[in-house]
Design a protein around this motif. Structure first.
Motif: not given
Ligand code: PLP
Length: 345
Positions: A202-211, A238-248
């Motif tokens: 999960g990214g949504t519950k740990v500081g991502a915008l979503l994903g 625009k899969g980049r929006v999700l990928g970038l968040q997980f990269r960060e």
């Protein structure tokens, strides 16, 4: 102090580092549909945690979608899921799994968890074939819906049983960060990749915008999973929006730092609530707390704080759910505790 919400761990937007990364990369042209450089880097960073398991990694926009995609891709129409009755897919996904045509066989949870014994009992009770849907996939969440944790021994025992009985194992990791960062945790991402067929981070519950990041080690499902993603409308241009968040999140351990902070705030809140004399229906192990509070007190605290009244405990008290997050400050916790004291005196 202004009104504060303990309703969930996604009340804020996103961690500033993630917003910054989105801004910095904004004008860089990228290939669409998840083939962008950020998604590739994020996959690599996540895979680094998994040794030689080397799973496939896909990014999707919500947890319900991750569950729908995995379960519907893994099962044939007559196959069923075994899940704890408290499981998110059972109680909070609007029948999304059933809407894909699959029965969910529920078992009584033990501290929010499945056990080999409860799975075995479900198998025995669902064996009159071909008249009964065939149990084929076991679903569990870590952390669980009541904030508890699976130990390595517990997950290993369930995994072993699944292998013996030809069952697939799915771990819902909406709050996996909180689980992996908990004091008592002894599981790693690599363990989970080895012990399950698929899980999601999960990214949504740990500081991502979503994903959410779906991780698939099951060879058969890997083959054509991308078709399922596309067919269900989950392959974002625009899969980049999700990928970038997980990269960060995975570049320098932000994922674990933010989850650990949420847990620390939960422990602080938990000890203040128990010091004030209140009990909990589930042990506080991650960032969800379930104290039992008098209804009169709940009404008063609600003037300053938002939280869910989860269920009635008895005639005069209720279980409430408080969730801390990456954005919770000590001051929020202390203000809540101060209210408890004020109304107790
Ligand atoms: C354990 C668990 N699984 C799945 C989900 C579903 O996530 P979403 O709301 O993004 O669909 C949640 C959300 O609260 C959850 O707690």
């Amino acid at each position: 102090m202004t009104r504060h919400s303990f309703l969930d761990d996604y009340s804020e937007g996103a961690h500033p580092d993630i917003l910054e990364a989105l801004l910095v990369t904004n004008m860089v042209q990228q290939t669409a549909y998840g083939d962008d450089i950020y998604s590739q880097e994020a996959r690599g960073l996540i895979r680094q945690h998994m040794g030689d398991v080397d799973p496939d990694v896909w990014f999707v926009s919500s947890g319900t979608l991750a569950n729908i995609l995995i379960i519907s891709a893994a099962l044939r129409s007559h196959e069923a899921v075994i899940a704890p009755a408290s499981g998110h897919i059972v109680v909070r996904e609007t029948g999304a799994i059933e809407a894909t045509g699959h029965k969910i066989i529920t078992v009584p949870p033990v501290g929010g968890k499945l056990t080999p014994e409860s799975i075995d009992a479900a198998l025995k009770a669902n064996a009159h074939f071909p008249h009964m849907a065939k149990p084929r996939l076991v679903y569990l969440s870590n952390a669980t819906e009541v904030g508890t944790l699976y130990t390595k021994a517990e997950l290993r025992a369930i995994s072993r049983l699944c292998k013996e009985r030809g069952l697939l194992l799915l771990l819902d990791g909406a709050r996996l960060g909180a689980a992996l960062s908990a004091t008592r945790n002894d599981l790693t991402l690599k363990d989970i990749a080895e012990l399950t067929d698929f899980f999601w981070i999960g990214g949504t519950k740990v500081g991502a915008l979503l994903g959410e990041a779906i991780v698939i080690s099951n060879q058969e499902l890997r083959e054509e999973f991308r078709f399922h993603i596309k067919q269900r409308g989950a392959l974002l241009a625009k899969g980049r929006v999700l990928g970038l968040q997980f990269r960060e999140l995975f570049r320098e351990g932000l994922y674990f730092d933010l989850a650990r902070h949420a847990n620390d705030m939960a422990m602080r809140l938990s000890s203040k609530i128990s010091n004030a004399g209140y009990r909990f229906v589930a042990e506080t192990e991650t960032n969800q707390l379930f104290p039992i509070l008098p209804n009169t007190l709940i009404e008063k605290i609600k003037a300053d704080f938002d939280f869910y009244v989860w269920e009635a405990h008895d005639e005069s008290s209720s279980v409430v759910r408080l969730v801390t997050s990456w954005a919770t400050e000590e001051a929020h916790v202390d203000a809540f505790a101060a209210k408890l004291e004020e109304f107790a005196s």
